[in-house]
Design a protein around this motif. Structure first.
Motif, PDB file in Angstrom:
ATOM      1  N   THR A 152      26.732  -8.937 -38.974  1.00 48.60           N
ATOM      2  CA  THR A 152      26.558 -10.349 -40.023  1.00 48.60           C
ATOM      3  C   THR A 152      27.991 -10.925 -40.060  1.00 48.60           C
ATOM      4  O   THR A 152      28.361 -11.766 -40.448  1.00 48.60           O
ATOM      5  N   ASN A 153      28.747 -10.442 -40.385  1.00 51.55           N
ATOM      6  CA  ASN A 153      30.290 -10.186 -41.336  1.00 51.55           C
ATOM      7  C   ASN A 153      30.955 -10.355 -40.550  1.00 51.55           C
ATOM      8  O   ASN A 153      32.634  -9.591 -40.361  1.00 51.55           O
ATOM      9  N   SER A 154      31.289 -10.074 -38.667  1.00 52.16           N
ATOM     10  CA  SER A 154      32.193  -9.857 -38.645  1.00 52.16           C
ATOM     11  C   SER A 154      31.651 -10.888 -36.874  1.00 52.16           C
ATOM     12  O   SER A 154      30.963 -11.028 -36.391  1.00 52.16           O
ATOM     13  N   ASN A 155      33.046 -11.037 -35.551  1.00 55.46           N
ATOM     14  CA  ASN A 155      32.937 -11.480 -34.671  1.00 55.46           C
ATOM     15  C   ASN A 155      33.203 -10.434 -33.561  1.00 55.46           C
ATOM     16  O   ASN A 155      34.594  -9.555 -34.005  1.00 55.46           O
ATOM     17  N   GLN A 156      32.204 -10.389 -32.467  1.00 56.25           N
ATOM     18  CA  GLN A 156      32.514  -9.155 -31.020  1.00 56.25           C
ATOM     19  C   GLN A 156      32.727 -10.003 -29.889  1.00 56.25           C
ATOM     20  O   GLN A 156      32.921 -11.094 -29.211  1.00 56.25           O
ATOM     21  N   LEU A 157      34.371  -9.451 -29.215  1.00 51.46           N
ATOM     22  CA  LEU A 157      35.128 -10.280 -28.151  1.00 51.46           C
ATOM     23  C   LEU A 157      35.448  -9.508 -27.534  1.00 51.46           C
ATOM     24  O   LEU A 157      36.130  -8.336 -28.060  1.00 51.46           O
ATOM     25  N   ASN A 158      36.612 -10.286 -26.116  1.00 51.08           N
ATOM     26  CA  ASN A 158      37.188  -9.330 -25.149  1.00 51.08           C
ATOM     27  C   ASN A 158      37.052  -7.935 -25.058  1.00 51.08           C
ATOM     28  O   ASN A 158      37.663  -6.783 -25.223  1.00 51.08           O
ATOM     29  N   GLN A 159      35.560  -7.911 -24.574  1.00 45.82           N
ATOM     30  CA  GLN A 159      34.430  -6.075 -24.001  1.00 45.82           C
ATOM     31  C   GLN A 159      35.373  -5.830 -22.644  1.00 45.82           C
ATOM     32  O   GLN A 159      35.928  -7.189 -22.105  1.00 45.82           O
ATOM     33  N   ASN A 160      35.549  -5.103 -22.076  1.00 47.03           N
ATOM     34  CA  ASN A 160      35.239  -4.301 -20.857  1.00 47.03           C
ATOM     35  C   ASN A 160      34.742  -3.575 -20.676  1.00 47.03           C
ATOM     36  O   ASN A 160      34.048  -3.037 -21.956  1.00 47.03           O
ATOM     37  N   ILE A 161      34.205  -2.779 -19.489  1.00 47.14           N
ATOM     38  CA  ILE A 161      33.286  -1.643 -18.868  1.00 47.14           C
ATOM     39  C   ILE A 161      34.277  -1.283 -18.611  1.00 47.14           C
ATOM     40  O   ILE A 161      34.870  -1.093 -17.513  1.00 47.14           O
ATOM     41  N   LEU A 162      34.390   0.163 -18.272  1.00 52.69           N
ATOM     42  CA  LEU A 162      34.440   1.454 -17.463  1.00 52.69           C
ATOM     43  C   LEU A 162      33.152   2.249 -16.832  1.00 52.69           C
ATOM     44  O   LEU A 162      32.769   2.851 -18.163  1.00 52.69           O
ATOM     45  N   THR A 163      33.133   2.283 -16.106  1.00 52.81           N
ATOM     46  CA  THR A 163      31.741   3.448 -15.363  1.00 52.81           C
ATOM     47  C   THR A 163      32.206   4.604 -15.006  1.00 52.81           C
ATOM     48  O   THR A 163      33.449   3.868 -14.365  1.00 52.81           O
ATOM     49  N   PHE A 164      31.870   5.816 -14.818  1.00 53.59           N
ATOM     50  CA  PHE A 164      32.343   7.140 -14.827  1.00 53.59           C
ATOM     51  C   PHE A 164      31.086   7.246 -12.850  1.00 53.59           C
ATOM     52  O   PHE A 164      30.181   7.256 -13.474  1.00 53.59           O
ATOM     53  N   SER A 165      31.634   8.292 -12.236  1.00 51.80           N
ATOM     54  CA  SER A 165      30.722   9.139 -11.231  1.00 51.80           C
ATOM     55  C   SER A 165      29.165   9.191 -11.755  1.00 51.80           C
ATOM     56  O   SER A 165      28.462   9.604 -11.365  1.00 51.80           O
ATOM     57  N   ASP A 166      29.191  10.036 -12.753  1.00 57.98           N
ATOM     58  CA  ASP A 166      27.654  10.709 -13.411  1.00 57.98           C
ATOM     59  C   ASP A 166      27.290   9.397 -13.857  1.00 57.98           C
ATOM     60  O   ASP A 166      26.364   9.476 -14.009  1.00 57.98           O
ATOM     61  N   ARG A 176      36.786  -8.406 -34.660  1.00 58.73           N
ATOM     62  CA  ARG A 176      36.990  -9.489 -35.886  1.00 58.73           C
ATOM     63  C   ARG A 176      36.562  -9.952 -37.385  1.00 58.73           C
ATOM     64  O   ARG A 176      34.823  -9.950 -36.672  1.00 58.73           O
ATOM     65  N   ASP A 177      36.899  -9.431 -38.576  1.00 56.90           N
ATOM     66  CA  ASP A 177      36.282 -10.255 -39.632  1.00 56.90           C
ATOM     67  C   ASP A 177      36.559 -11.838 -39.635  1.00 56.90           C
ATOM     68  O   ASP A 177      36.307 -12.279 -38.603  1.00 56.90           O
ATOM     69  N   ASN A 178      35.585 -12.347 -40.122  1.00 59.75           N
ATOM     70  CA  ASN A 178      34.719 -13.265 -40.570  1.00 59.75           C
ATOM     71  C   ASN A 178      35.674 -14.440 -40.723  1.00 59.75           C
ATOM     72  O   ASN A 178      36.030 -15.572 -40.151  1.00 59.75           O
ATOM     73  N   HIS A 179      36.882 -14.169 -41.338  1.00 58.45           N
ATOM     74  CA  HIS A 179      38.016 -15.359 -41.754  1.00 58.45           C
ATOM     75  C   HIS A 179      39.461 -14.405 -39.970  1.00 58.45           C
ATOM     76  O   HIS A 179      40.273 -14.985 -40.157  1.00 58.45           O
ATOM     77  N   TYR A 180      39.147 -13.878 -39.196  1.00 56.87           N
ATOM     78  CA  TYR A 180      39.876 -13.348 -38.496  1.00 56.87           C
ATOM     79  C   TYR A 180      41.077 -13.066 -38.561  1.00 56.87           C
ATOM     80  O   TYR A 180      42.769 -12.903 -38.193  1.00 56.87           O
ATOM     81  N   ARG A 181      41.092 -12.303 -39.608  1.00 62.29           N
ATOM     82  CA  ARG A 181      42.502 -11.840 -40.170  1.00 62.29           C
ATOM     83  C   ARG A 181      42.150 -10.048 -40.061  1.00 62.29           C
ATOM     84  O   ARG A 181      43.433  -9.623 -39.558  1.00 62.29           O
ATOM     85  N   LYS A 182      41.750  -9.654 -40.024  1.00 65.22           N
ATOM     86  CA  LYS A 182      41.507  -7.823 -39.279  1.00 65.22           C
ATOM     87  C   LYS A 182      40.364  -8.050 -38.169  1.00 65.22           C
ATOM     88  O   LYS A 182      39.913  -8.290 -37.687  1.00 65.22           O
ATOM     89  N   SER A 183      40.949  -6.988 -37.383  1.00 66.43           N
ATOM     90  CA  SER A 183      40.447  -6.690 -36.202  1.00 66.43           C
ATOM     91  C   SER A 183      40.434  -4.676 -36.171  1.00 66.43           C
ATOM     92  O   SER A 183      41.365  -4.268 -36.473  1.00 66.43           O
ATOM     93  N   LYS A 184      39.546  -4.666 -35.594  1.00 63.45           N
ATOM     94  CA  LYS A 184      38.899  -3.352 -34.516  1.00 63.45           C
ATOM     95  C   LYS A 184      38.869  -3.346 -33.347  1.00 63.45           C
ATOM     96  O   LYS A 184      38.206  -3.703 -32.481  1.00 63.45           O
ATOM     97  N   VAL A 185      39.664  -1.805 -32.193  1.00 60.89           N
ATOM     98  CA  VAL A 185      38.918  -2.268 -31.350  1.00 60.89           C
ATOM     99  C   VAL A 185      37.565  -1.462 -30.983  1.00 60.89           C
ATOM    100  O   VAL A 185      37.962   0.219 -32.085  1.00 60.89           O
ATOM    101  N   ILE A 186      36.615  -1.702 -30.663  1.00 64.47           N
ATOM    102  CA  ILE A 186      35.401  -0.464 -30.708  1.00 64.47           C
ATOM    103  C   ILE A 186      34.989   0.227 -29.714  1.00 64.47           C
ATOM    104  O   ILE A 186      34.764  -0.736 -28.492  1.00 64.47           O
ATOM    105  N   PHE A 187      34.899   1.503 -29.231  1.00 61.36           N
ATOM    106  CA  PHE A 187      35.092   2.089 -28.273  1.00 61.36           C
ATOM    107  C   PHE A 187      33.236   2.487 -28.226  1.00 61.36           C
ATOM    108  O   PHE A 187      32.845   3.566 -29.432  1.00 61.36           O
TER     109      PHE A 187
END
Length: 206
Positions: A152-166, A176-187
């Motif tokens: 609700t209060n953030s934007n999700q973007l710039n994703q990537n995928i890693l797949t494993f042998s199992d 990023r937050d609504n104002h694009y001032r703070k960001s995190k990388v989510i795993f």
């Protein structure tokens, strides 16, 4: 595979005043291009075909995902097309996600050893980017899910995928937050049936 590579690119078509998506197979062992002519990734009547992403299977076949805009639809949709190792289409072009009002963009695709595959993309809904994933299993079943239900209060973007042998996989993206001032990388790590194994967040400096 086997010293071959598939490349894709978008090219402006003056007749439709927009972009079409092309591909070509290159054989590095012979130092020549196998596909002598530029090949359209899909012949469906779209106004625009852009932002392609490609992944290969263990047998040399491959899958291409892209965002496209149909003449009768306002927003961009997510498409995929599968090919065998020689570049022949294995199925009709599939529409993965579509809406008459929402732009679904930036698809990423990755494959597993058992020939299943997963696609991610995001769509701007009510002013916020929501990140989606859809896994296609070998038996033809599929499952679509949101990567983050609390956006609700953030934007999700710039994703990537890693797949494993199992059969497990890791998806990571920028939040990023609504104002694009703070960001995190989510795993987020998932097991083979899509059950979430863990989540990790890292603050990102812009």
């Amino acid at each position: 595979l086997d010293s071959k590579a598939v490349i894709t690119w978008q090219s402006y078509d003056k007749s439709i005043r927009d972009f079409k998506l092309y591909m070509k197979i290159i054989d590095f062992t012979k130092t020549e291009i196998i596909a002598k002519n530029d090949t359209l990734v899909s012949n469906i009547p779209q106004v625009s075909q852009i932002n392609s992403h490609i992944a290969n299977f263990t047998d040399g076949s491959y899958i291409i995902a892209w965002q496209g805009k149909n003449k009768s639809i306002v927003g961009y949709s997510i498409y995929i097309q599968k090919f065998d190792s020689s570049g022949q289409m294995l199925q009709e072009t599939k529409i993965i996600k579509s809406s008459s009002l929402i732009n679904y963009i930036n698809p990423k695709v990755s494959t597993f050893l058992d020939s299943s595959y997963i696609i991610t993309w995001y769509g701007n809904e009510n002013g916020k980017n929501k990140l989606y994933a859809k896994k296609y299993y070998v038996d033809g079943q599929s499952e679509e899910f949101l990567l983050d239900d609390n956006c609700t209060n953030s934007n999700q973007l710039n994703q990537n995928i890693l797949t494993f042998s199992d059969g497990s996989y890791l998806i990571y993206w920028q939040k990023r937050d609504n104002h694009y001032r703070k960001s995190k990388v989510i795993f987020k790590k998932y097991d083979t049936d899509g059950t979430e194994q863990f989540i990790y967040e890292e603050d990102s400096s812009d």
